[in-house]
Design a protein around this motif. Structure first.
Motif, PDB file in Angstrom:
ATOM      1  N   LEU A 100       0.714  -1.339   0.332  1.00  0.00           N
ATOM      2  CA  LEU A 100       0.223   0.414  -0.136  1.00  0.00           C
ATOM      3  C   LEU A 100       1.180   1.508  -0.095  1.00  0.00           C
ATOM      4  O   LEU A 100       0.500   2.453  -0.398  1.00  0.00           O
ATOM      5  CB  LEU A 100      -0.972  -0.416   1.173  1.00  0.00           C
ATOM      6  N   ARG A 101       1.924   1.348   0.988  1.00  0.00           N
ATOM      7  CA  ARG A 101       3.127   2.705   0.474  1.00  0.00           C
ATOM      8  C   ARG A 101       4.164   2.230  -0.143  1.00  0.00           C
ATOM      9  O   ARG A 101       4.741   2.842  -0.231  1.00  0.00           O
ATOM     10  CB  ARG A 101       3.273   2.407   1.943  1.00  0.00           C
ATOM     11  N   HIS A 102       3.577   1.537  -1.403  1.00  0.00           N
ATOM     12  CA  HIS A 102       5.663   1.362  -1.873  1.00  0.00           C
ATOM     13  C   HIS A 102       5.295   2.016  -2.830  1.00  0.00           C
ATOM     14  O   HIS A 102       3.904   2.335  -3.899  1.00  0.00           O
ATOM     15  CB  HIS A 102       4.902   0.150  -2.154  1.00  0.00           C
ATOM     16  N   ARG A 103       6.290   3.046  -3.295  1.00  0.00           N
ATOM     17  CA  ARG A 103       6.650   3.874  -4.471  1.00  0.00           C
ATOM     18  C   ARG A 103       5.636   3.484  -5.719  1.00  0.00           C
ATOM     19  O   ARG A 103       5.127   4.187  -6.686  1.00  0.00           O
ATOM     20  CB  ARG A 103       7.669   4.649  -4.359  1.00  0.00           C
ATOM     21  N   TRP A 134       4.139   0.377  -6.940  1.00  0.00           N
ATOM     22  CA  TRP A 134       2.841  -0.370  -6.701  1.00  0.00           C
ATOM     23  C   TRP A 134       1.510  -0.120  -6.013  1.00  0.00           C
ATOM     24  O   TRP A 134       1.253  -0.744  -5.946  1.00  0.00           O
ATOM     25  CB  TRP A 134       3.248  -2.190  -5.999  1.00  0.00           C
ATOM     26  N   GLY A 135       2.452   1.350  -5.114  1.00  0.00           N
ATOM     27  CA  GLY A 135       1.327   1.803  -3.895  1.00  0.00           C
ATOM     28  C   GLY A 135      -0.439   1.589  -4.713  1.00  0.00           C
ATOM     29  O   GLY A 135      -1.010   1.828  -4.242  1.00  0.00           O
ATOM     30  N   GLY A 136      -0.415   2.825  -5.561  1.00  0.00           N
ATOM     31  CA  GLY A 136      -1.311   2.729  -6.577  1.00  0.00           C
ATOM     32  C   GLY A 136      -2.388   1.245  -6.778  1.00  0.00           C
ATOM     33  O   GLY A 136      -3.854   1.278  -7.111  1.00  0.00           O
ATOM     34  N   HIS A 137      -1.758   0.848  -7.444  1.00  0.00           N
ATOM     35  CA  HIS A 137      -1.969  -0.574  -8.163  1.00  0.00           C
ATOM     36  C   HIS A 137      -2.569  -0.931  -6.637  1.00  0.00           C
ATOM     37  O   HIS A 137      -3.831  -1.845  -6.146  1.00  0.00           O
ATOM     38  CB  HIS A 137      -1.345  -1.689  -8.688  1.00  0.00           C
ATOM     39  N   ALA A 138      -1.795  -1.350  -5.883  1.00  0.00           N
ATOM     40  CA  ALA A 138      -2.052  -1.549  -4.441  1.00  0.00           C
ATOM     41  C   ALA A 138      -3.809  -1.208  -3.653  1.00  0.00           C
ATOM     42  O   ALA A 138      -4.512  -2.076  -2.807  1.00  0.00           O
ATOM     43  CB  ALA A 138      -1.117  -2.028  -3.228  1.00  0.00           C
ATOM     44  N   ALA A 183      -1.012  -6.748 -13.022  1.00  0.00           N
ATOM     45  CA  ALA A 183       0.028  -8.529 -13.280  1.00  0.00           C
ATOM     46  C   ALA A 183       0.519  -7.641 -14.399  1.00  0.00           C
ATOM     47  O   ALA A 183       1.513  -7.972 -14.935  1.00  0.00           O
ATOM     48  CB  ALA A 183      -0.676  -9.395 -13.578  1.00  0.00           C
ATOM     49  N   ILE A 184      -0.509  -7.196 -15.288  1.00  0.00           N
ATOM     50  CA  ILE A 184      -0.016  -6.582 -16.732  1.00  0.00           C
ATOM     51  C   ILE A 184       1.192  -5.611 -16.386  1.00  0.00           C
ATOM     52  O   ILE A 184       1.744  -6.158 -17.434  1.00  0.00           O
ATOM     53  CB  ILE A 184      -1.001  -5.887 -17.295  1.00  0.00           C
ATOM     54  N   THR A 191      11.170  -7.126   7.075  1.00  0.00           N
ATOM     55  CA  THR A 191      11.888  -5.895   5.381  1.00  0.00           C
ATOM     56  C   THR A 191      10.361  -4.649   6.106  1.00  0.00           C
ATOM     57  O   THR A 191       9.468  -4.797   6.871  1.00  0.00           O
ATOM     58  CB  THR A 191      11.123  -6.329   4.389  1.00  0.00           C
ATOM     59  N   SER A 192      10.785  -3.700   5.794  1.00  0.00           N
ATOM     60  CA  SER A 192      10.198  -2.285   6.369  1.00  0.00           C
ATOM     61  C   SER A 192       9.046  -1.680   4.305  1.00  0.00           C
ATOM     62  O   SER A 192       9.480  -1.897   3.479  1.00  0.00           O
ATOM     63  CB  SER A 192      10.779  -0.654   6.242  1.00  0.00           C
ATOM     64  N   ARG A 193       7.536  -2.390   5.156  1.00  0.00           N
ATOM     65  CA  ARG A 193       6.506  -2.563   4.762  1.00  0.00           C
ATOM     66  C   ARG A 193       6.470  -0.837   4.169  1.00  0.00           C
ATOM     67  O   ARG A 193       6.176  -0.419   2.954  1.00  0.00           O
ATOM     68  CB  ARG A 193       5.282  -2.648   5.208  1.00  0.00           C
ATOM     69  N   ARG A 194       7.147   0.289   4.473  1.00  0.00           N
ATOM     70  CA  ARG A 194       6.737   1.895   4.193  1.00  0.00           C
ATOM     71  C   ARG A 194       8.535   1.825   3.095  1.00  0.00           C
ATOM     72  O   ARG A 194       7.664   2.789   2.188  1.00  0.00           O
ATOM     73  CB  ARG A 194       7.075   2.225   5.599  1.00  0.00           C
ATOM     74  N   THR A 195       8.758   0.514   3.229  1.00  0.00           N
ATOM     75  CA  THR A 195       9.192   1.643   2.075  1.00  0.00           C
ATOM     76  C   THR A 195       9.679  -0.007   0.707  1.00  0.00           C
ATOM     77  O   THR A 195       9.734   0.817  -0.708  1.00  0.00           O
ATOM     78  CB  THR A 195      11.340   1.769   2.223  1.00  0.00           C
ATOM     79  N   SER A 196       9.855  -0.463   0.843  1.00  0.00           N
ATOM     80  CA  SER A 196       9.711  -1.279   0.235  1.00  0.00           C
ATOM     81  C   SER A 196       8.849  -2.998  -0.497  1.00  0.00           C
ATOM     82  O   SER A 196       8.272  -3.298  -1.497  1.00  0.00           O
ATOM     83  CB  SER A 196      10.723  -2.411  -0.536  1.00  0.00           C
TER      84      SER A 196
END
Length: 243
Positions: free
Chosen positions: A148-151, A153-157, A216-217, A233-238
């Protein structure tokens, strides 16, 4: 934090992602056509469950459509796993696999024809339907939450997660009907027009699958990490530690 080297996008993976999403869209078109055809005659048919189409003269359309949805969903999952969005042993992957399995069993074991004596196949059909309906929201919420906070994939998530929440909301009327029935009230299929409730639920869940398919596409057209770093792993970053 470090990650392993990346590999170039694979044309085969892109084809699987596009094919899986196209299969889901085809399902929407086929079932939508059945509903539209029936509604032009009488909207009363929409009060029945979608599985009712499996008992009529056009049963093959229903069977092909649901089979495509099951196969397309699994293809989308395979791409997400291959591109490192999730892992086969994760909650999301297991739940999405159960969604596909439930759909496949719905095709193999048709809905109970109540003009005939009760059968074991009818019971399996109901259990498989419930398995699919429950598994899908769990799947998309679990797949999306770590990102959700990934730079990248955050939007897709967030879109996928949002449609997962919508699926949960769409399931609540059915849950309420089951609770009413369990408490000695009206039969659960009479609390609400079950066909309408099921269609709202199915639409919300299939849209959630499409959101995952779009993810996925895009992922298939992006470099793939060979392997994720082990450990915390920090969920905020990756968000590389997936659920």
């Amino acid at each position: 934090m470090t990650t392993a080297p990346v590999t170039r996008p694979s044309p085969a993976v892109r084809l699987v992602a596009l094919g899986g999403t196209t299969a889901v869209l085809t399902t929407i078109a086929m079932i939508g056509a059945l509903d539209l055809k029936g509604a032009l005659v009488s909207t009363a048919g929409l009060r029945r469950t979608i599985s009712q189409y499996g008992l009529g003269p056009g049963s093959w359309i229903f069977e092909v459509a649901v089979s495509l949805l099951a196969a397309g969903s699994f293809a989308i999952l395979a791409v997400l796993v291959r591109q490192g969005i999730t892992r086969w042993r994760s909650t999301g992957a297991v739940a999405l696999s159960l969604w596909s399995l439930g759909l496949a069993l719905v095709v193999v074991f048709p809905k109970q024809d109540w003009s005939m004596p009760s059968s074991a196949g009818g019971g399996i059909h109901r259990a498989a339907s419930l398995l699919a309906f429950v598994s899908l929201p769990i799947a998309v919420l679990s797949l999306a939450r770590p990102w959700l906070r990934h730079r990248r994939w955050g939007g897709h998530a967030r879109w996928t997660f949002g449609f997962g929440l919508l699926s949960v909301a769409a399931f609540t009327p059915l849950l309420y009907a089951l609770l009413v029935h369990a408490s000695g009230g009206a039969a659960w299929w009479r609390v609400f027009p079950i066909g309408y409730v099921e269609r709202v639920l199915v639409i919300s869940e299939v849209i959630a699958v499409l959101a995952a398919g779009l993810w996925a596409i895009v992922a298939a057209n992006s470099p793939k990490l060979v392997e994720w770093q082990r450990g915390e792993t920090s969920r905020r970053t990756s968000a590389t530690s997936t659920t």
